[in-house]
Design a protein around this motif. Sequence first.
Motif, PDB file in Angstrom:
ATOM      1  N   VAL A  22       0.964  -1.141  -0.004  1.00 55.13           N
ATOM      2  CA  VAL A  22      -0.243   0.125  -0.017  1.00 55.13           C
ATOM      3  C   VAL A  22       1.150   1.339   0.223  1.00 55.13           C
ATOM      4  O   VAL A  22       0.795   2.238  -0.709  1.00 55.13           O
ATOM      5  CB  VAL A  22      -1.177  -0.151   1.181  1.00 55.13           C
ATOM      6  N   ALA A  23       1.955   1.264   0.843  1.00 58.52           N
ATOM      7  CA  ALA A  23       2.860   2.361   0.817  1.00 58.52           C
ATOM      8  C   ALA A  23       3.388   2.796  -0.520  1.00 58.52           C
ATOM      9  O   ALA A  23       3.594   4.129  -0.963  1.00 58.52           O
ATOM     10  CB  ALA A  23       3.830   2.141   1.617  1.00 58.52           C
ATOM     11  N   GLU A  24       3.831   1.619  -1.425  1.00 59.11           N
ATOM     12  CA  GLU A  24       4.296   1.888  -2.765  1.00 59.11           C
ATOM     13  C   GLU A  24       3.279   2.436  -3.515  1.00 59.11           C
ATOM     14  O   GLU A  24       3.353   3.471  -4.401  1.00 59.11           O
ATOM     15  CB  GLU A  24       4.855   0.608  -3.407  1.00 59.11           C
ATOM     16  N   ILE A  25       2.087   2.007  -3.446  1.00 59.74           N
ATOM     17  CA  ILE A  25       0.889   2.478  -4.343  1.00 59.74           C
ATOM     18  C   ILE A  25       0.561   4.055  -3.905  1.00 59.74           C
ATOM     19  O   ILE A  25       0.313   4.708  -4.867  1.00 59.74           O
ATOM     20  CB  ILE A  25      -0.281   1.560  -4.148  1.00 59.74           C
ATOM     21  N   VAL A  26       0.510   4.344  -2.448  1.00 63.93           N
ATOM     22  CA  VAL A  26       0.135   5.625  -2.008  1.00 63.93           C
ATOM     23  C   VAL A  26       1.404   6.506  -2.537  1.00 63.93           C
ATOM     24  O   VAL A  26       1.039   7.652  -2.899  1.00 63.93           O
ATOM     25  CB  VAL A  26       0.046   5.531  -0.765  1.00 63.93           C
ATOM     26  N   GLN A  27       2.430   6.107  -2.572  1.00 61.18           N
ATOM     27  CA  GLN A  27       3.656   6.963  -2.830  1.00 61.18           C
ATOM     28  C   GLN A  27       3.680   7.425  -4.655  1.00 61.18           C
ATOM     29  O   GLN A  27       3.724   8.355  -4.692  1.00 61.18           O
ATOM     30  CB  GLN A  27       4.825   6.509  -2.803  1.00 61.18           C
ATOM     31  N   ASP A  28       3.038   6.264  -5.327  1.00 59.60           N
ATOM     32  CA  ASP A  28       2.805   6.345  -6.665  1.00 59.60           C
ATOM     33  C   ASP A  28       1.853   7.685  -6.988  1.00 59.60           C
ATOM     34  O   ASP A  28       1.879   8.372  -7.653  1.00 59.60           O
ATOM     35  CB  ASP A  28       2.560   5.219  -7.225  1.00 59.60           C
ATOM     36  N   TRP A  29       0.979   7.521  -6.121  1.00 58.39           N
ATOM     37  CA  TRP A  29      -0.255   8.413  -6.139  1.00 58.39           C
ATOM     38  C   TRP A  29       0.181   9.874  -6.021  1.00 58.39           C
ATOM     39  O   TRP A  29      -0.028  10.800  -6.711  1.00 58.39           O
ATOM     40  CB  TRP A  29      -1.240   7.969  -5.238  1.00 58.39           C
ATOM     41  N   SER A  30       1.094   9.915  -4.941  1.00 55.71           N
ATOM     42  CA  SER A  30       1.465  11.165  -4.558  1.00 55.71           C
ATOM     43  C   SER A  30       2.463  11.843  -5.423  1.00 55.71           C
ATOM     44  O   SER A  30       2.226  13.164  -5.370  1.00 55.71           O
ATOM     45  CB  SER A  30       2.171  11.023  -2.999  1.00 55.71           C
ATOM     46  N   ARG A  31       3.214  11.145  -5.806  1.00 55.68           N
ATOM     47  CA  ARG A  31       3.925  11.730  -7.033  1.00 55.68           C
ATOM     48  C   ARG A  31       3.329  12.115  -8.361  1.00 55.68           C
ATOM     49  O   ARG A  31       3.541  13.048  -8.850  1.00 55.68           O
ATOM     50  CB  ARG A  31       5.169  10.840  -7.347  1.00 55.68           C
ATOM     51  N   ALA A  32       1.817  11.663  -8.453  1.00 61.18           N
ATOM     52  CA  ALA A  32       1.368  11.791  -9.665  1.00 61.18           C
ATOM     53  C   ALA A  32       0.298  12.784  -9.507  1.00 61.18           C
ATOM     54  O   ALA A  32      -0.069  13.799 -10.622  1.00 61.18           O
ATOM     55  CB  ALA A  32       0.566  10.689 -10.352  1.00 61.18           C
ATOM     56  N   ASP A  33      -0.266  13.189  -8.096  1.00 61.04           N
ATOM     57  CA  ASP A  33      -1.321  14.050  -8.027  1.00 61.04           C
ATOM     58  C   ASP A  33      -0.607  15.458  -8.236  1.00 61.04           C
ATOM     59  O   ASP A  33       0.106  15.966  -7.089  1.00 61.04           O
ATOM     60  CB  ASP A  33      -1.904  13.836  -6.564  1.00 61.04           C
ATOM     61  N   PRO A  34      -0.967  16.272  -9.042  1.00 59.58           N
ATOM     62  CA  PRO A  34      -0.370  17.637  -9.139  1.00 59.58           C
ATOM     63  C   PRO A  34      -1.053  18.745  -8.192  1.00 59.58           C
ATOM     64  O   PRO A  34      -0.159  19.903  -7.946  1.00 59.58           O
ATOM     65  CB  PRO A  34      -1.070  18.291 -10.416  1.00 59.58           C
ATOM     66  N   ARG A  35      -1.804  18.208  -7.229  1.00 59.57           N
ATOM     67  CA  ARG A  35      -2.290  19.104  -6.253  1.00 59.57           C
ATOM     68  C   ARG A  35      -1.286  19.030  -4.920  1.00 59.57           C
ATOM     69  O   ARG A  35      -1.578  19.895  -4.400  1.00 59.57           O
ATOM     70  CB  ARG A  35      -3.786  18.857  -6.090  1.00 59.57           C
ATOM     71  N   ASN A  36      -0.535  17.913  -4.870  1.00 60.22           N
ATOM     72  CA  ASN A  36       0.232  17.928  -3.615  1.00 60.22           C
ATOM     73  C   ASN A  36       1.501  18.880  -3.880  1.00 60.22           C
ATOM     74  O   ASN A  36       1.728  19.285  -4.872  1.00 60.22           O
ATOM     75  CB  ASN A  36       0.701  16.297  -3.847  1.00 60.22           C
ATOM     76  N   LYS A  37       2.037  19.062  -2.634  1.00 60.59           N
ATOM     77  CA  LYS A  37       3.179  19.782  -2.699  1.00 60.59           C
ATOM     78  C   LYS A  37       4.261  19.303  -3.402  1.00 60.59           C
ATOM     79  O   LYS A  37       4.538  18.094  -3.314  1.00 60.59           O
ATOM     80  CB  LYS A  37       3.574  20.310  -1.327  1.00 60.59           C
ATOM     81  N   ARG A  38       5.022  20.152  -4.184  1.00 61.98           N
ATOM     82  CA  ARG A  38       6.200  19.582  -4.920  1.00 61.98           C
ATOM     83  C   ARG A  38       7.421  20.354  -4.757  1.00 61.98           C
ATOM     84  O   ARG A  38       7.497  21.479  -4.303  1.00 61.98           O
ATOM     85  CB  ARG A  38       5.840  19.581  -6.431  1.00 61.98           C
ATOM     86  N   GLU A  39       8.642  19.611  -4.879  1.00 57.30           N
ATOM     87  CA  GLU A  39       9.837  20.484  -4.714  1.00 57.30           C
ATOM     88  C   GLU A  39      10.266  21.355  -5.669  1.00 57.30           C
ATOM     89  O   GLU A  39      11.067  22.294  -5.605  1.00 57.30           O
ATOM     90  CB  GLU A  39      11.030  19.165  -4.758  1.00 57.30           C
ATOM     91  N   VAL A  40       9.551  21.150  -7.089  1.00 58.64           N
ATOM     92  CA  VAL A  40       9.685  22.305  -7.871  1.00 58.64           C
ATOM     93  C   VAL A  40       8.207  22.560  -8.596  1.00 58.64           C
ATOM     94  O   VAL A  40       7.341  21.969  -8.654  1.00 58.64           O
ATOM     95  CB  VAL A  40      10.269  21.692  -9.150  1.00 58.64           C
TER      96      VAL A  40
END
Length: 562
Positions: free
Chosen positions: A138-156
Amino acid sequence: MAADGWSVRPLLLAVESDPRRLGRTETELARSFGPSYRVRGEICASDAVRLLEGAYERGERVALVLVDDRLAASDREAVVATARTRHPEARRCLLVDWGAWSDPDVAELILRGTEIGDLHSYVLRPWTDGDELFHRTVAEIVQDWSRADPRNKREVVVVADKHSGRAFEVSNLLHRNRIPYAFRDRGTEAGQHVLESAEPHVDGEVLVWMPALGGTTLVDPTDADVLAAWGIPTSVEDHWRDVDLLVVGAGPSGLAAAVYGASEGLRTLVVEREAIGGQAGTSALIRNYLGFARGLSGSELAQRGYQQAWMFGARFVLTPSVVALSREGELFRADVSGQGSVVARAVVLACGVAYRRLGVPDVEAFTGHGVYYGASVSAAHALAGLSAAVAGGGNSAGQAVLQLARYCREVHLVVRGPLLADTMSAYLVDAIAGEPVITVHLSSDVTGATGTGRLEQLVLTDRQSGDTKSIGVDGLFVMIGAEPHTDWLPAEVRRDSYGFVLTGIDATEGSADPRHPHETSVPGVFAVGDVRSGSVKRVASAVGEGSVVVTEVHQHLTVPHR
């Protein structure tokens, strides 16, 4: 939608018909993810659908939906369909028992669901307290979602007008190099907030803000500026101008050559003119790569290879190109654009292929302003709510339209042939048929384009009747095949009639001079991956060739030169 919905913790939803099983799943989800996510469980599909609809109306994010494989088919389809349409970024997984892999019906359910895009994967149901495999999956799946969702905070963060072609190019560069980023429309409140935080000294078309790097702000940067600011080398250091192995290209074959060359003691330098991963880096999902049951994106595979090669000691230079190669005794001199030269004992050509052009002047005029060749549509959220088109009938085009369908209000697929199934895998054909926002134009060519400063309309011509029609689009992705980028090589490196590099016995022209399987007509120069004549255009085979060629390089370096 409610403006304050973004502050609510993302939702993890489990839907199971058995209360006891649902209780255990909820407990295990809460154990690892409770502090950062809202965990909900529903027994009835109708309640789950209402929950997803309510989250959509309130603008709340959904990260993961786990659906019991034992639900009635109509109930399961209702939950999955709601999640897919209302929360396209959410990961949708079938929840199955241990040992389900022996059940052909479950296997067929998973295969069919992933083929048509309803499911991303499956998750084994937790069977004990503290089930670490369940938590890790589940952690791997959620991390994948987190990287793809443009609404999450990002480094750039990239800020520009939503129609900016250059902003899309920068977004594509960041994505292909696996740099976490978000796009913000300059005309929105979120975009203005970033501009206030970044405090640029001058105005420009594109602003790139890097809060993770102390707030570095770039205005209208070049590709090299962006990568250098992130810490990716874009120039050849003086102490790396004399190497054992020069690898030209950082696609899967070049990365594999770098990993094995560096790990086996060769001083290895890789020069890549575009982005880590090459053409494979543009793939939204590689589902058939051995060992990755849930699939992985081309950019993720590329970054894993890059980090592995770097750890072993290989060094990379991005954005310059190798523009000439010559032999000096037992060594090779490579001229690198804007960087001088590099001397190497052996060279591996892994420079892949370049996308074919449409050759329509009206269309070419919008290149970079709505028309993109080889651009990754994984940066498609920059086109959210707009209209897009893809020209091409292969698997890459199929993956592209499916990715765009997650964001765009409408997507057009323009195909030269009369049948999509003639050139595209069946699972992609089925998935496209199931997407209501996708329109397929068969037996059609893109023959014109219009717009004021950017692409606004395409002209399509029916190849059979000659009739024309116009469609409104904000972006066109051209994926009509590729040709090798080998015109910079010396004449001594023999190529076939299409420009692909000949290797092995094909490179000897029938002479008795022995050749290693991946060695060119010039001893010490090798070719792997898509640029090699006769290669199998698959990621796995490219990785295999890049791995094997290092053994041949060692043999060249250790035996008397021919």
